[in-house]
Design an enzyme around this catalytic site. Structure first.
Site, PDB file in Angstrom:
ATOM      1  CG  ASN A   9      39.589  36.605  47.888  1.00 60.18           C
ATOM      2  OD1 ASN A   9      40.726  36.628  48.442  1.00 60.18           O
ATOM      3  ND2 ASN A   9      38.629  36.055  48.139  1.00 60.18           N
ATOM      4  CD1 TRP A  10      44.655  39.031  43.839  1.00 61.79           C
ATOM      5  CD2 TRP A  10      46.532  39.294  44.672  1.00 61.79           C
ATOM      6  NE1 TRP A  10      45.345  39.947  43.283  1.00 61.79           N
ATOM      7  CE2 TRP A  10      46.673  40.200  43.646  1.00 61.79           C
ATOM      8  CE3 TRP A  10      48.093  39.434  45.352  1.00 61.79           C
ATOM      9  CZ2 TRP A  10      47.549  41.060  43.133  1.00 61.79           C
ATOM     10  CZ3 TRP A  10      49.000  40.157  44.969  1.00 61.79           C
ATOM     11  CH2 TRP A  10      48.848  40.887  43.784  1.00 61.79           C
ATOM     12  CE  LYS A  11      38.827  33.028  46.136  1.00 62.04           C
ATOM     13  NZ  LYS A  11      37.964  32.067  45.875  1.00 62.04           N
ATOM     14  CG  HIS A  96      35.585  34.226  51.002  1.00 58.36           C
ATOM     15  ND1 HIS A  96      35.665  32.921  50.534  1.00 58.36           N
ATOM     16  CD2 HIS A  96      35.477  34.907  49.793  1.00 58.36           C
ATOM     17  CE1 HIS A  96      35.504  32.688  49.030  1.00 58.36           C
ATOM     18  NE2 HIS A  96      35.756  34.038  48.649  1.00 58.36           N
ATOM     19  CD  GLU A  98      37.290  30.326  48.812  1.00 57.05           C
ATOM     20  OE1 GLU A  98      38.571  31.026  49.157  1.00 57.05           O
ATOM     21  OE2 GLU A  98      37.141  29.937  47.759  1.00 57.05           O
ATOM     22  CD  GLU A 168      32.679  35.912  46.568  1.00 57.23           C
ATOM     23  OE1 GLU A 168      33.369  36.495  45.721  1.00 57.23           O
ATOM     24  OE2 GLU A 168      33.181  35.359  47.656  1.00 57.23           O
ATOM     25  N   GLY A 174      35.040  29.366  41.810  1.00 54.55           N
ATOM     26  CA  GLY A 174      36.136  28.785  41.371  1.00 54.55           C
ATOM     27  C   GLY A 174      35.317  27.584  40.371  1.00 54.55           C
ATOM     28  CB  SER A 214      32.955  31.652  37.790  1.00 50.79           C
ATOM     29  OG  SER A 214      33.346  30.648  38.508  1.00 50.79           O
ATOM     30  N   GLY A 235      38.034  36.486  42.215  1.00 55.15           N
ATOM     31  CA  GLY A 235      39.071  35.542  42.519  1.00 55.15           C
ATOM     32  C   GLY A 235      40.269  35.198  41.519  1.00 55.15           C
ATOM     33  N   GLY A 236      40.041  33.840  40.950  1.00 57.54           N
ATOM     34  CA  GLY A 236      41.099  33.363  40.062  1.00 57.54           C
ATOM     35  C   GLY A 236      41.075  34.382  38.768  1.00 57.54           C
TER      36      GLY A 236
END
Ligand code: 13P
Length: 251
Positions: A9-11, A96, A98, A168, A174, A214, A235-236
């Site tokens: 997930n590159w967001k 998600h 977010e 998640e 994050g 994470s 993610g990151g």
């Protein structure tokens, strides 16, 4: 045997040129690892191009991060599930944390999105996860069960089987605070049990449940080794080719 899945997930990161370069590096670096399903989920603008770049490699697919909850119409700036599918995406993240937090998405809206995704043959990756205070006050099972019940349990068994659930925990996204393998396994088996109670053992054994929060090259192996963890939603760490490639090779 369930699929092994690693989804990126590159967001809201990367330009088109950076996205092209990253996917090319991941494609060449993943070599002959065809056992793992890789899903790249870039900003929606890049779906067409990344679907083109990955089309020769069947272990790669492209996804989208969100869609609107109506079929089509006068909703300036929104994206429909049918438009997303027509650009070559095969997967769609729904719910998600977010989006729930910053865009106030409700269970009713998410239910409509799930229905639209399935209608347009997109595989939903439905995200659930508790807040920090729900974890600390031991309300995390109830929180996650509600999220599943409200948005998925109207579906017939033939549809629920297609869905990927991503656990998640919000406190882990994050933050560098990864769930321990024990915490992840405990929740994943709880989710599978909830599916079993409603749809029976056969269906519950088929559902893919991914861990996100994470997850990185250092901790992926022990998380993916858990019996009910079928892979990760990253993610990151998915923004860096080397890191992502190591995660792909962590089963
Ligand atoms: P991080 O891996 O950056 O914690 O993000 C997880 C996530 O939200 C994936 O959807």
């Amino acid at each position: 045997m369930r699929k092994k899945i690693v989804a990126a997930n590159w967001k809201m990161n990367k330009t088109l040129q950076e996205a092209q370069a990253l996917v090319k590096t991941i494609l060449s670096g993943s070599g002959s690892n065809n056992e793992v399903t890789k899903i790249i989920i870039p900003p929606a603008l890049f779906i067409t191009e990344l679907a083109r770049l990955t089309k020769e490699n069947p272990s790669f697919s492209i996804g989208a991060q969100n869609c609107y909850y109506a079929e089509s119409g006068a909703f300036t700036g929104e994206l429909s599930a049918s438009a997303i599918a027509s650009c070559g995406a095969k997967y769609l993240i729904i719910g998600h944390s977010e989006r729930r937090q910053y865009f106030n998405e409700t269970a009713d809206q998410l239910k409509l999105k799930i229905n639209l995704a399935l209608k347009h043959k997109l595989i939903p990756i439905y995200c659930v996860g508790e807040k920090l205070n729900e974890r600390q006050t031991n309300h995390y099972f109830t929180a996650v069960k509600n999220q599943i019940q409200e948005v998925l349990f109207h579906l017939p068994a033939t549809d629920i089987e297609k869905i990927i659930i991503a656990y998640e925990p919000i406190w882990a996204i994050g933050t560098s605070l990864t769930a321990t393998p024990e915490q992840a396994q405990e929740m994943h088996s709880f989710i599978r049990f909830a599916i079993m109670e409603n749809y029976g053992a056969d269906v519950s054994k088929k559902i893919n449940i991914l861990y996100g929060g994470s997850c990185n090259a250092k901790n992926a192996k022990e998380l993916f080794a858990c019996a009910d963890v079928d892979g990760g939603l990253i993610g990151g760490a998915s923004l860096v080719a080397d890191e992502f490639l190591q995660i792909i090779n962590s089963f």
